[in-house]
Design an enzyme around this catalytic site. Structure first.
Site, mmCIF file in Angstrom:
data_model
loop_
_atom_site.group_PDB
_atom_site.id
_atom_site.type_symbol
_atom_site.label_atom_id
_atom_site.label_comp_id
_atom_site.label_asym_id
_atom_site.label_seq_id
_atom_site.Cartn_x
_atom_site.Cartn_y
_atom_site.Cartn_z
ATOM 1 C CD GLU A 281 -2.942 -1.114 2.339
ATOM 2 O OE1 GLU A 281 -2.892 -0.164 3.143
ATOM 3 O OE2 GLU A 281 -3.842 -1.971 2.355
ATOM 4 C CD GLU B 33 -3.486 -5.847 4.258
ATOM 5 O OE1 GLU B 33 -4.306 -4.999 4.673
ATOM 6 O OE2 GLU B 33 -2.260 -5.691 4.320
#
Ligand code: FCB
Length: 463
Positions: free
Chosen positions: A177, A366
């Site tokens: 991320e 995720e």
């Protein structure tokens, strides 16, 4: 005890129950390990950020976390008891490289080696993230991601780790991320290093992408049989109203989340709209790096939690602090994070990125939800999390059936853990952690996940 047998994937024909699809759980180093000052580990920016007054809810920090540093063996045994096929963990850079002079900390490498060997012994596939936000503070001291040298140091670190572990790792991810590091850490100031500066944000984006590009050939050389990629995050951005300004804002928000990364990674250029607005915030001569950034990757990791509802912040098109902000929307169920439960957003996002780019395999690295779980004598009953997983897995099934190459799904998270600025209050685990006693209790969602995998292995005739 609960009886959730096959609660998560009702359709026995689901392609996710085939052998070539992998189910795992994910964590990250700073969120679970604790022991932040032992065996040669030096400070990361999160150790330092947590010491700042008011930075973290309840003044929590990762100092002890889930004490996984001392309990990894029992945690892997617990994983095994849930039939988990793969474990995505991150390596703590400041545990492994202890100074700006590139001192290698063998104790740090050994710590991860025991874990990886134990996973392999148990038949759990190791997936590694090299950067899950815990930059060594000695690099922040020279500007961190604002400094091009940090990208070179990352390549050195990636080289050392991949030389050490080589092909034992199923997949390496360079970054987790980079949007969050850049925008929450350098623009909104709510994550380490706590800056609020658009130039720092765009420098951070560029230098992380460059670091990825510099590391990739080294990873490939050291681990030719592993898969190599990067993990991005986000969802669809939806305008709060039909107004031109809100729609414009939602488009910019979407592009900053996805195209700002995918376009240089896949196409070797930054998106035009963002260049028009923010070109001056990129490092000088950024163009020269684009060839390095565009590397062949084996997969793109996607972390999906929710959608974004966006409205314009006045004045639109200014180069000020931001031109958009999140809007309050009420129509959907919310998790403890205040995030909408919006499984269809996963489909919208993946469909769109696959339309816009020639992507390799996708892995959902995720997906999960925080709720206020309570331990009772019967265990931890978390039906809303079960429902969340069920709804999102149905979407993943649908995407695979529609022809999209998704090869893995990781639940976030294996354990309740240190949820960054939110501290320990927000619980995402399949396993509940009592942070006083370090007692682990498998939640109903954990049991359901384990049962789904038992069912899959039975169906496939595995032992
Ligand atoms: C993601 C992070 C992960 C965790 C979840 C809830 O953005 O990668 O560490 O905090 O959100």
């Amino acid at each position: 005890m609960y009886k959730p047998m096959q609660e998560l994937l009702i359709d026995t024909q689901s392609p996710l129950l085939k052998n070539n699809f992998t189910f795992g759980v994910a964590t990250s180093a700073y969120q679970i390990e604790g022991s932040t000052t032992v065996e040669g580990k030096v400070d990361s920016i999160w150790d330092v950020f947590c010491r700042q007054e008011g930075a973290i809810a309840n003044s929590d920090s990762g100092e002890i976390a889930c004490d996984h540093f001392n309990r990894w063996k029992e945690d892997i045994a617990l994983m095994k008891s849930l039939n988990i096929e793969a474990y995505r963990l991150s390596i703590s850079w400041p545990r492994v490289i202890s100074s700006i002079d590139r001192e290698i900390n063998q104790q740090g490498l050994n710590f991860y080696q025991q874990i990886i060997d134990c996973l392999i012994e148990q038949g759990i596939k190791p997936y590694i993230t090299l950067y899950h936000w815990d930059l060594p503070q000695y690099l922040q001291d020279i500007g961190g991601w604002q400094n091009r040298k940090t990208a070179e140091e990352f390549a050195f670190y990636a080289d050392i780790v991949s030389q050490f572990f080589g092909d034992k790792i199923v997949a390496y991810a360079t970054f987790n991320e980079p949007w969050v590091t850049s925008f929450l850490g350098h623009l909104h100031g709510i994550h380490a290093p706590g800056l609020q500066c658009r130039k720092a944000t765009y420098h951070s984006v560029h230098h992380q992408l460059l670091a990825h590009g510099l590391a990739l050939p080294l990873l490939r050389k050291n681990a030719p049989n592993s898969q190599h990629g990067i993990v991005l995050n986000g969802g669809p951005s939806q305008a709060a109203t039909d107004s031109f300004n809100d729609k414009y804002a939602a488009n910019i928000a979407y592009q900053e989340q996805w195209d700002l990364f995918l376009s240089p990674l896949m196409s070797g250029c930054y998106p035009d709209t963002l260049l028009e607005l923010y070109q001056n915030y990129l490092p000088k001569n950024y163009q020269e790096d684009l060839l390095i950034i565009k590397q062949t990757v084996d997969y793109i990791g996607v972390n999906y939690y929710t959608r974004n509802v966006v409205q314009s912040a006045t004045p639109v098109m200014s180069n000020q602090y931001t031109c958009y902000e999140n809007a309050e929307a009420t129509e959907f169920e919310k998790t403890a994070m205040g995030w909408d439960v919006y499984p269809q957003g996963l489909k919208m996002t993946i469909d769109k990125i696959c339309q816009d780019y020639q992507l390799p395999a996708i892995m959902i690295m995720e997906n999960g939800a925080a709720f206020d779980d309570k331990v009772t004598p019967q265990g931890v009953d978390d039906p809303r999390r079960v429902q969340y997983f069920k709804a999102h897995l149905a979407v993943v099934s649908q995407l695979v059936i529609s022809g999209i190459n998704i090869s893995a799904y990781f639940a976030w998270s294996f354990l309740d853990n240190f949820e960054w600025a939110e501290g320990y209050n927000k619980r995402f685990g399949l396993v509940h952690v009592d942070f006083e006693s370090q007692q682990r209790t498998i939640k109903r969602s954990g049991i359901a996940y384990g049962d789904m995998l038992a069912f899959k292995h039975q169906l496939r005739g595995d032992k």
